[in-house]
Motif scaffolding. Structure first.
Motif: not given
Length: 442
Positions: A68, A156, A64-65, A201-202, A197, A151-152
């Motif tokens: 992104v 970033h 997932r990292v 996201a979020n 974001d 983690w996001r």
């Protein structure tokens, strides 16, 4: 709860991230837009052992990292990430020791590798390494220790590290956007404040839609937002605290107040107020008080925006018979027109780098453009039916705006870089308008 502070530290393994060989040959042409994006490989980040966390296990987080980082760099228009089918599974032992022979055959010019590791205190460490594949050298490395829920942000930050090293530009991926979320029929839109974001996201809503809200703008500290609301059927300016969810009235006047924006130091809010049939620009302490009038010319003066050093203000005015852009000192002195390119100009915004002003150009449609702070070098960046409301990324390289479809009344968020080539939609759950891109998160 307040926006979380981001902790950048060197964890157990990241402590070994010391000096790396100097190499300055690999770089991206930031003026080329998407004409020649750099091929770059971003494989899934391995983990020394799979450990469960509240955000998922470390093996899943590694992928997932990577995803992104891939999306951030791809969306910049300057990079062409290799498809997953062309990527190798990188073992943890190779996290900081790439297989340059394999990656050299992949067609990638740059390589981003790293790892995700769980710590005993419940945090995770994300290691981020950038390599020049052809030169077979490491260009930079960084480590980020975060709670799993963030983690996001680590992803970033890694993308920002890669972007800045290869372009020479400042970072912008680890940032937020506040905007007006819209829904409902054209003549009866429900408008709510929303925050997310920069990649969508979020996402969460800040207001319930019972009152129309417009023109939200971040304070430099990211904790407060100023905006106009029709609460009580009267347009007035409010400040919203992101951490507590509380709002307060900035100017308690019987007059219509609108188009607010914070000063760069957060001490003032500059805004427009209509008094006796004339609209002028005022400023007031962010904590409230008596407004100070800055303009006095007949007509409508509005959409004020400070220069990044706080010494000047750009604004729009119809004092010459049509909407044009003017610049004045922060105290209202020395007002001078800067737009002379034909047509009308609105919603000016000073670049965070201080070198440009973005604006909406009206005439045969709406378009977003930029010009020098003296009005020179005008360049139109978009050609949609109705593109307006520009807002700068933290590094002054990308502009977010909103586009309304012809006859639909529905708006969506878009971004475009300074080349005018890399234009893309910004995902939101509902329709969106009036974006404001905040500074980098702390």
């Amino acid at each position: 709860m307040p926006l979380p502070r981001f902790c950048i530290t060197l964890g157990a393994i990241v402590a070994s991230l010391t000096a790396f060989p100097a190499h300055a040959q690999l770089e991206v042409d930031i003026n080329g837009g998407i004409a020649q994006p750099m091929p770059i490989a971003i494989p899934s980040m391995p983990t020394p052992s799979t450990v469960s966390t509240p955000a998922g296990d470390t093996a899943a987080l590694g992928q997932r990292v990577s995803d992104v980082i891939t999306n951030d760099l791809k969306n910049s228009g300057l990079f062409n990430p290799l498809p997953k089918s062309a990527l190798a599974n990188v073992p943890f032992s190779q996290a900081n020791a790439p297989d340059f022979i394999f990656w050299g055959q992949s067609g990638a010019q740059a390589l981003v590798q790293g790892f995700v590791q769980a710590a005993a205190d419940g945090k995770i460490t994300v290691g981020c390494y950038l390599y020049d594949v052809l030169g077979k050298v490491e260009l930079t490395r960084q480590g980020f220790e975060v709670v799993p829920a963030q983690w996001r942000r680590a992803a970033h930050k890694c993308a920002d590290t890669v972007y800045s090293r290869l372009t020479g530009e400042g970072p912008y991926f680890d940032s937020k956007v506040v905007y007006v979320s819209e829904t409902g029929p054209k003549q009866n839109r429900i408008k709510r404040l929303a925050i997310m974001d920069q990649d969508g996201a979020n996402h969460r809503f800040l207001t319930n839609g019972q009152s129309i809200v417009l023109t939200p703008r971040f304070a430099p500290n990211q904790q407060t937002i100023t905006y106009m609301s029709y609460a009580g059927d009267r347009p007035r300016i409010y400040v919203y605290n992101v951490g507590t969810g509380q709002q307060r009235l900035v100017v308690d006047q019987p007059n219509m107040t609108f188009a607010p924006r914070f000063s760069p130091d957060g001490k003032y809010v500059v805004f427009s107020m209509s008094v006796g049939g004339n609209t002028d620009i005022y400023r007031v302490s962010a904590s409230g008080g008596t407004p100070q009038r800055l303009t006095t010319s007949p007509g409508i003066d509005t959409a004020a925006s400070y220069s990044p050093d706080g010494s000047k203000i750009v604004f729009e005015s119809d004092r010459s018979g049509g909407q044009q852009l003017y610049v004045m000192n922060a105290d209202g002195s020395n007002q001078n027109r800067i737009s002379y390119g034909g047509g009308r100009y609105a919603t000016p915004v000073w670049s965070p780098r201080g070198d440009m002003i973005a604006f909406t150009k009206l005439g045969g449609g709406f378009a977003v453009g930029v010009m020098g702070t003296d009005g020179s070098g005008e360049k139109i960046l978009t050609n949609g039916w109705q593109d307006e409301g520009p807002s700068w990324s933290p590094n002054g390289r990308v502009i977010m705006f909103f586009r309304t479809g012809q006859g639909s009344g529905k708006a969506d968020l878009w971004s475009v870089d300074l080349t005018g080539v890399n234009e893309r939609p910004v995902p939101t759950p509902l329709d969106g308008s009036d974006p404001a891109w905040g500074p980098l998160l702390p």
